[in-house]
Enzyme design. Sequence first.
Site, PDB file in Angstrom:
ATOM      1  CG  ASP A 400       0.711   0.939  -6.971  1.00 16.54           C
ATOM      2  OD1 ASP A 400       1.183  -0.029  -6.761  1.00 16.54           O
ATOM      3  OD2 ASP A 400       1.333   2.060  -7.456  1.00 16.54           O
ATOM      4  CB  ILE A 401       0.190   4.293  -3.040  1.00 14.50           C
ATOM      5  CG1 ILE A 401      -0.834   3.498  -2.005  1.00 14.50           C
ATOM      6  CG2 ILE A 401       0.342   5.865  -2.313  1.00 14.50           C
ATOM      7  CD1 ILE A 401      -0.165   3.177  -0.367  1.00 14.50           C
ATOM      8  CD  GLU A 443       4.362   1.071  -3.955  1.00 11.43           C
ATOM      9  OE1 GLU A 443       4.986   1.105  -5.094  1.00 11.43           O
ATOM     10  OE2 GLU A 443       5.132   0.213  -3.234  1.00 11.43           O
TER      11      GLU A 443
END
Length: 537
Positions: A400-401, A443
Site C-alpha cells: 500500500d502506498i 493504491e
Amino acid sequence: MLNSLRTGLNLHRLILLLAFSATLITFLNSYYSSYQVQKQQLINETLNNHKAYAAKLVSATDNFLLAAQQQLAYVGKILEADFNNQELINAETERLRLQTNSFNSTIIVNKKGNILGVSPASLNLQNLKVDSFGTKAALSYRRPMISEPYISMAGNLLIFMSQPLFDKTGEFIGYVGGTLYLKRASILNELLQVHYYQDGSYLYVVDENNRLLYHPNKHRIGEQVFDNKVIESVLSGHAGTQVVKNSQGIEMLAGYAPLSVAPWGVVTQRPLQSTLAPLDNLMWQVFLRTAPIGLFTFILIWVLARLISQPLKQLAETASTLDRPTTSQELKQLRSWYYESNELRNAMLKGVGLLQSKIGLLRQEAQTDPLTCLHNRRSLDIRLSQLMAQRCPFAVLAIDIDHFKRVNDEFGHDIGDLVLQSLAKLLVDATREGDVVARTGGEEFIVIMPKVTAKRAYQLAERLRMQVSEYYIEPVGCINVSIGISGWPLEQLSIEDVMKLADQALYKAKKTGRNRCVLDATFCQDLPLVSEVPVLE
C-alpha cells in the site's frame, strides 16, 4: 433409381440441417454462457464495491460527527470556567459557528431553558426560552446528544447536537449546542453530495426511526421509509449488500453500513441496468467481431456438407448401373467420404475455436486492471486457486502506498494515476517471471510469489521497499510503501485466511510508522523471530 435419388437428396438436406444446427447451438451456447458468467461477476463486484463505498462514507461521517462533538466539548470547557460572562458567551457562540462551518447555527442555554447566546443573530432567539424538540430534550438528557430530526423554532428541518455544562461542584448549569440543517446547505450535505453520480447511482442516510436524513431528492428528506429490507438490515447494525427495488420500482444493487457514533445507516446503490450496460456493449462488440468468422464458418460447413453428401448422390446416380463392370470400382472409390467427414469436423472445430479464442481474449481483457495493465482481483483469485490446487506454497505481499491521498490532493488525480502506473512498472520489473502482480484497490497492490520461503519473501519485500523509496517520480518525487507479508505454508488455511493475514500485517506496518515490512507470524516457520524483523503475532 428415382427413389434412390430422392433418398440421397433427403440425406443431403439432413446433413446440412444438422451441420448448421450444431454450429449455431455451439455459437449461441458459448455466447450465452460467457454473458451469464460476466454478468454475475459484474454484479458481485459492483455489490462489493458499494459495500466498501458505504463503509468509507460511514467512516467519513463518523469522523465528522466525532469532530463536531469534540468542538462542542472544547467550547463547553471554556464556558464552564466562566458561565456568567455574557461577553464570553457571545464570543464563543459566534466562534463555534464560524470557526469550522460544522454547524448551521449555535446556541448556549442555561439550565432554566433561557437562550443566553445564539449565532447567527438573525434568528432573533436571544433571551427567549427554548421551545423545540431537540433544544428541550438536551435540558433533560444532560449527556452529549445527537437528536432525531425535527422542525426548529425558526422553521428548519434539522438535527441538534449538544454538550452539557457543569459547574465545579458537578451541578448541571446548561448546555452548548449546534444544528445541522437537513434541507438547506450544511457541511453534512456537502460531505454526502460529492458522491452523487449521473448514471442513476445515489446514496441516502436513514436514522433509527426509518427517517431519511439525506437524499439527493431534497423533497424526500424527513420522509419515513418502511418495508425496505436494506434499511431494516442497516438499522439492525449490519453491513452488507442486497439486490432491491427502490421506491420507483427500479432494481438496484445496494451496499450499506451502519454508523457507530449515531444510530444512522448509509446506503449506496446503483441501478442494475446501468451496471450491466457496459457488459451489454461488450457482448455486442463480441458479436460484431465474431460474426464474420461465424459467417465464414457457415459457408465452409455448407461446402463441406455438400462434399460429404456427394458420395450419397453418386450412389443414387449409379443405383441403375449395378450391372456395369465398372460399378464395383466406383463404389470403392466412394470410401473417400470418411476423410471429408473428418475435414468437416475439423472445419467446425476450427470455426468454434476461433469464436472461443475471441471470447477468451475479451475475458482476458476483463481480468486486467485498465490503468496499470496488471492482474485485477478476479484474475488474482483464479491464480491463487490454481496454486492451492497444485499444493504449491506461495508468499503474499500486500503493498500500500503511504499517504497516497496527499498525492491526489496536492497534484491531482492525473498525477496520482501516473504514480500508480510507475509503481506497477517497478513491481513488474522487480519480481520474477512466475510471480503475479495485481492491483486490488486504489493504491493497493498484491504480489504472489510461488515457492518462496518466509525468509526469502521478507528479503524480497525489503529490497522492493528500498527500490520504491529510491525511485523518483516526476513531479511527486520519491514515495514510500508499507508491505504486509503472509503465505500458504499450511493446507488448512484458505485463500481468504492468507489474504486476511497479509492485510493484518500491512495494517501493522501502517500503524507502526509506515515505510516498512511486517511478516505474519504463521508464515515464519523458517525464519527466526529476531528483533530486526517486524512480525505480526
